[in-house]
Design an enzyme around this catalytic site. Structure first.
Site, PDB file in Angstrom:
ATOM      1  N   ARG A 120     -16.038  -2.662  -1.851  1.00  0.00           N
ATOM      2  CA  ARG A 120     -15.235  -1.484  -2.244  1.00  0.00           C
ATOM      3  C   ARG A 120     -16.083  -0.206  -2.284  1.00  0.00           C
ATOM      4  O   ARG A 120     -15.877   0.668  -3.116  1.00  0.00           O
ATOM      5  CB  ARG A 120     -14.568  -1.715  -3.603  1.00  0.00           C
ATOM      6  CG  ARG A 120     -13.579  -2.864  -3.546  1.00  0.00           C
ATOM      7  CD  ARG A 120     -12.822  -3.030  -4.841  1.00  0.00           C
ATOM      8  NE  ARG A 120     -11.682  -3.922  -4.625  1.00  0.00           N
ATOM      9  CZ  ARG A 120     -11.763  -5.240  -4.559  1.00  0.00           C
ATOM     10  NH1 ARG A 120     -12.923  -5.821  -4.729  1.00  0.00           N
ATOM     11  NH2 ARG A 120     -10.701  -5.977  -4.339  1.00  0.00           N
ATOM     12  N   TYR A 142       0.852  -1.194   0.000  1.00  0.00           N
ATOM     13  CA  TYR A 142       0.000   0.000   0.000  1.00  0.00           C
ATOM     14  C   TYR A 142       0.881   1.235   0.000  1.00  0.00           C
ATOM     15  O   TYR A 142       1.478   1.590   0.996  1.00  0.00           O
ATOM     16  CB  TYR A 142      -0.943   0.004   1.204  1.00  0.00           C
ATOM     17  CG  TYR A 142      -1.822  -1.222   1.328  1.00  0.00           C
ATOM     18  CD1 TYR A 142      -2.124  -2.007   0.208  1.00  0.00           C
ATOM     19  CD2 TYR A 142      -2.362  -1.607   2.547  1.00  0.00           C
ATOM     20  CE1 TYR A 142      -2.929  -3.130   0.319  1.00  0.00           C
ATOM     21  CE2 TYR A 142      -3.170  -2.727   2.669  1.00  0.00           C
ATOM     22  CZ  TYR A 142      -3.444  -3.492   1.555  1.00  0.00           C
ATOM     23  OH  TYR A 142      -4.243  -4.603   1.668  1.00  0.00           O
TER      24      TYR A 142
END
Length: 342
Positions: A210, A60
């Protein structure tokens, strides 16, 4: 500390908050990185609310999300949390690559410890499976890192049932992270039953699809140019029309129950069992507070059946990821150990 209940994750001794916090969107993939001070405040608010299971990865950013967490964990905060990070995925020349060879495993772990400024990682996942390296070889190095006190517990992410079995035979796996929500149910046939048979905890990422199960199709209007979600098949216009039906059903039921669609979708995941910990991500305290409200929503067997009927596997159109990306980690089973050593 807040009153979020605690659960045993897997059968190796790890205990976590019944809901975790996915930290990815603070730094990557869902638009530009968010202001650091705001994200540290959010992480501290989560911990004070009783959500102590924090999920990150070296991928990330790359790396920037782990650095953000290291700042949030200063000043005695580290002792209050269960910290999960991952290794095994990186970008090279714009393409996603996967590695699970021992030298890489060790180097990745030591780099994460340094970035996070911790002595030990509570739960260390292989983020994606390297289909060129026998899982036993990857696990062998992870076992050494456990023996050295650098990791407490081992996890796998997006692994198939046979890989989970082979890994678990080397060193018991504590948790498998997988996408599980009302719009992602493909792990229910083999992977989840395998985890339950072996006493492995289940960590559900993207439990809100999401963001789709919170907001529905209008979510796509909010995407920035740096958001990766428009590249996912389920958000493509040709699939969105079909997928919005699921959101409409969830929204209608949430209205009847007096909760939000995201609370209902999260409650559905919580009702799958006490061995399941969803880790919804957010960058806003308001949304975080809404998400922990899902823990107090009760669903009757009839309501669960109704939600299941809306969310059958064929009611959602489009793959979870672009097919080329899936091929990088799901081409096949990892090679056998004998073929590797011979």
């Amino acid at each position: 500390m807040g009153s979020v209940k605690r659960i045993k994750l897997g059968s190796q001794g790890l205990e976590v908050s019944a809901q975790g916090l996915g930290c990815m969107s603070m730094s990557a993939f869902y638009g530009p990185p968010k202001p650091e001070s705001d994200m540290i405040s959010l992480i501290h608010h989560a911990i004070n609310s009783g959500v102590t299971f924090l999920d990150t990865s070296d991928f990330y950013g790359p790396f920037t999300n782990e650095i953000l967490l290291s700042k949030a964990l200063q000043g005695g905060v580290r002792e209050k949390v269960e910290l999960a990070t991952k290794f095994g995925v990186y970008f090279e020349d714009g393409n996603m690559k996967v590695r699970g060879d021992p030298a890489y495993v060790r180097a990745a772990c030591e780099a994460s410890l340094k970035r996070l400024q911790v002595d030990c990682i509570d739960l260390y996942y292989q983020h994606r499976i390297d289909t060129r390296v026998p899982i036993e070889v990857t696990m062998g190095e992870l076992k050494k890192l456990v023996e050295e006190g650098k990791i407490k517990y081992i996890g796998l992410s997006e692994a198939c049932a046979s890989t989970i079995r082979r890994a678990h035979a080397v060193l018991p796996i504590t948790a498998v992270q997988l996408e599980w929500s009302l719009w992602a149910r493909d792990s229910e046939d083999e992977i989840i039953p395998t985890c339950r048979e072996l006493g492995i905890g289940i960590v559900a990422y993207s439990p809100l699809g999401r963001g789709f199960l919170s907001t529905g199709p209008k979510l796509v209007e909010t995407f920035s140019s740096e958001d990766q979600r428009p590249g996912l098949p389920r958000f493509k216009p040709e699939n969105l029309e079909q997928n919005k039906k699921l959101f409409e059903h969830v929204n209608a039921m949430a209205t009847r129950k007096g909760c939000t669609p995201s609370q209902l979708a999260l409650a559905w995941v919580h009702h799958q069992g006490d061995d399941v910990c969803p880790i919804p991500g957010t960058t806003k305290i308001k949304n975080f507070n809404q998400n922990i409200g899902a823990l107090s929503i009760k669903l009757s067997p009839e309501e669960m059946a109704e939600l299941d009927s809306y969310a059958s596997t064929d009611s959602v159109q489009g793959d979870r990821y672009p097919s080329g990306l899936i091929a990088t980690w799901k081409e096949s089973e990892t090679p056998s150990l004998s073929s590797w050593t011979s």
